[in-house]
Motif scaffolding. Sequence first.
Motif, short mmCIF file in Angstrom:
data_model
loop_
_atom_site.label_atom_id
_atom_site.label_comp_id
_atom_site.label_asym_id
_atom_site.label_seq_id
_atom_site.Cartn_x
_atom_site.Cartn_y
_atom_site.Cartn_z
N THR A 1 0.82 -1.21 0.00
CA THR A 1 0.00 0.00 0.00
C THR A 1 0.85 1.25 0.00
N HIS A 2 2.02 1.21 0.64
CA HIS A 2 2.86 2.40 0.78
C HIS A 2 4.26 2.12 0.21
N ARG A 3 4.31 1.74 -1.05
CA ARG A 3 5.59 1.43 -1.67
C ARG A 3 6.47 2.68 -1.78
N GLY A 4 5.85 3.81 -2.15
CA GLY A 4 6.64 5.03 -2.33
C GLY A 4 7.32 5.46 -1.05
N GLU A 5 6.58 5.47 0.06
CA GLU A 5 7.18 5.88 1.33
C GLU A 5 8.28 4.92 1.75
N ALA A 6 8.06 3.63 1.53
CA ALA A 6 9.09 2.65 1.90
C ALA A 6 10.36 2.86 1.07
N LEU A 7 10.20 3.11 -0.24
CA LEU A 7 11.36 3.34 -1.09
C LEU A 7 12.12 4.59 -0.66
N PHE A 8 11.39 5.65 -0.35
CA PHE A 8 12.05 6.89 0.06
C PHE A 8 12.80 6.69 1.37
N LEU A 9 12.22 5.95 2.31
CA LEU A 9 12.90 5.70 3.58
C LEU A 9 14.19 4.92 3.37
N VAL A 10 14.15 3.92 2.49
CA VAL A 10 15.34 3.13 2.22
C VAL A 10 16.42 3.99 1.56
N LEU A 11 16.03 4.79 0.56
CA LEU A 11 17.01 5.62 -0.13
C LEU A 11 17.59 6.70 0.79
N ALA A 12 16.75 7.30 1.63
CA ALA A 12 17.25 8.31 2.55
C ALA A 12 18.24 7.71 3.54
N THR A 13 17.93 6.53 4.07
CA THR A 13 18.86 5.87 4.99
C THR A 13 20.16 5.52 4.29
N ALA A 14 20.08 5.05 3.05
CA ALA A 14 21.29 4.71 2.30
C ALA A 14 22.15 5.95 2.07
N GLY A 15 21.53 7.07 1.71
CA GLY A 15 22.30 8.30 1.49
C GLY A 15 22.97 8.79 2.75
N ILE A 16 22.27 8.68 3.88
CA ILE A 16 22.83 9.15 5.15
C ILE A 16 24.02 8.28 5.56
N VAL A 17 23.85 6.97 5.51
CA VAL A 17 24.93 6.07 5.91
C VAL A 17 26.13 6.23 4.98
N MET A 18 25.87 6.42 3.69
CA MET A 18 26.98 6.63 2.75
C MET A 18 27.74 7.91 3.07
N SER A 19 27.03 8.97 3.43
CA SER A 19 27.69 10.22 3.81
C SER A 19 28.58 10.01 5.03
N LEU A 20 28.08 9.29 6.02
CA LEU A 20 28.88 9.05 7.23
C LEU A 20 30.08 8.17 6.93
N LEU A 21 29.93 7.17 6.07
CA LEU A 21 31.06 6.32 5.71
C LEU A 21 32.13 7.11 4.97
N LEU A 22 31.71 7.96 4.02
CA LEU A 22 32.68 8.78 3.30
C LEU A 22 33.36 9.78 4.23
#
Length: 793
Positions: A14-35
């Motif tokens: 039912t909420h595919r868009g919100e789930a995708l955005f949450l996954v992408l936002a978390t990935a971007g944040i973790v990548m920033s911290l790793l870099l």
Amino acid sequence: MRATLRWAHSDLRTHRGEALFLVLATAGIVMSLLLATALFGYATNPWQRTFTQAHGAHVWLHTGSSTDLGKLTGVEGVEAVAGPYATTATTLATRGTRAAVELRAAPELPRVGRPLLTAGHWLDPGTPHGVVLESSLARALLASPGDTLTLPRSDAKLTIIGVADSPEARYRPGEEAGLVWALPTAVPHPTGQVIGLRLSDPADTDYAVQRAVTILGAGAIGEVSTWQQARAEAQGDNRLLGQVLGLFGLGALVAAGFAVHGAIATRIRGHLRDISVLKAIGFTPSQVVRVFLCQHIAYALFGSVTATAVTETLGGRAPGRLGDAVRMWGILPGHTVAQFAIPSGAVLFIAATTGLAAWRAGRVPPVPGSRPAPATPTGRPRAARSPLRRNLVTGTRRALRLLVPPARSRGPLSAVMRRAIDAGVPAGLVLGWHTAVARPGRSLTTVARLALPLVLIVVAMSAWTTLDRFHSEPQKIGVPAALTVHTHHGLSDTDVRGLLHHDPQVAAVYPGVEVAALVPGQTATIALRGLGTRRSPYPYTLAEGHSPHASDEAVAGQGLLDLLNVRVGDWVRMTVGDQPQILHIVGRSIEPENAGRVISTSLDTLRENDPHITATLYQLRLRPGANPHAVAQRLTEAGHDQLDVHAATNPADELSPLRGVVAGLILVLALIGLVELLTAIGGTIRESDRDLLALKAIGLSPRQITAITMTATGCTALAAFLAAAAIGVPLALWLIDKQGISNGIGAGIAQSPPPALLVLLGTATVLGAAALAALPATRAARRRLADTLAAIA
């Protein structure tokens, strides 16, 4: 367990868009911290590794050729000594590129401060004119083993037989001479000496320098360099990149945590009936909590694993400094720990922020309570209106009483809204505004969550604007001259000025001299500059105070003020050889060079204290539109190899990677903002099921009903942007100035985004929020009455 998984799967569909955005936002944040972690390691560990392997010296002292340096071997705290080595300052050229160097005579491979060969081999008596270049100098000259170097005004030629890393200060054109090791036979007429001291306790560096100056005498020491200065220089802008990534990564993590918390809280309000059904069929409160908590932990875990995998596999292929940092990070000891700790910390943080909202889901009763009945309105009689207007106003008031029960609001209709309806404002706009402000607590929470990523975007835009200012207006960040000219013996000051003024693209010439001076206490070396004359003063970039006009007046950089713990208005005493200099600091200048440890006065003032001082460098200001590289080439040819012409060092050249970093961070933050907007839109639509019947009952069309949700979302976005602009601009100026102070440049370099850019951001935020709400609001407005009745039953 099967029922839990089936409900989670249904909610995901039912909420595919919100789930995708949450996954992408978390990935971007973790990548920033790793870099960020990779850049921190790249900034510090390579130098530390080189220093350890080279058994580096903590202090290097440059003296005259006649000074007896053997007295320093028995100084308390000195563990070992490198040298002393005979040195001479000269200029080497290859392929048309010239560099000022320190030619150091090394009869054998040193035990302390040992160069680490990266190419070729060490000095060999079989090649008497062979030399080994420090790696940063070799990169600047584009030289490698086998190339030939020439000495200007001489027929002597040197052959490069090796390239080596060194923990000493790296080569910087026009600022720091490059380091070249050669056999004593290749240094026939040394002009100085250098000795390195390795200390048993690095914390005693200042004390060791004081003891050395006391033993040798202040006039014997020309320059002092310490391991702290070399380390700070090696870290340089890599550390700044790491700090920016870390700051924004942590801010984005907090914003994402609040966004996930808001998403769960909104879903809980929209799924009260589903939660009640789950409890009615036997779900315990703890099981309901686990459903919501585990679902969002799974999103965060998937995003974190994806970010780690992408950083590990593709990070090393990034161009420039980021790719080098990731490749270097992979061989450092803390690499594995950081790769596990950072994603795990991000997942735990998101789990902690979502725990409270999930706990509230467990408190939902099995039978949802009914909403209180609307109270009978009271009020003064109104003036007569047309039947159409009276029906619209009365219907709107009744709709508002259904929308917001009096027990939970300030009232169904305010005086301002009544006047707006009387004035003919569309009902959709009035009801949309009322929807946005009817519940202040919830509205303020939504605005705060949405404002957080917008604040960070405003800060990122300020950093971008400041970098643009560095490029477009270098004169405002302490680089008023485009070219620096160094002269050799044989040319008089009159000849050099005539040669420089002869070029039509040269607008002004400022003669000067730069010498190393010992600070009070004789624990460190600073740069003392005499630039311009009283008739033609140098155009300093001042952050406070005024330019030096009278005798003994000077301006200083932030790094020098911090080093000496003085302020504008104080007098300072320094020593140049045996000659003391006492200057009155009347201003603070923006100094991007030498970590701000610079004090500048006019050339006339230095000549009053020492009449033998002559100009050895000239700062050139060019006419608008002039090409610095073309002018430099013409002046070099006109000087017949007696002029070294370099482009002025602009700190923006080394900060260019920040542009890509800022752009990536803005995308991550915009993604988090989209998650928050989707959450707010979904909550507004879910809570409007009961209102839909009332709105349709008074005759509002689906387009008007859609306008209500779009207006409410736009008003929320506008409030968030206004709050972000009010907080973000001062915060950005403060952070950038603090960074400037820590780097020695000083405050006064920060630049706020242009008003037009802020207006564009606000317009895009409001229009984007309204457009994002259009499709789901239209679908909800066109829902059949039977479906609406079933939804609120």
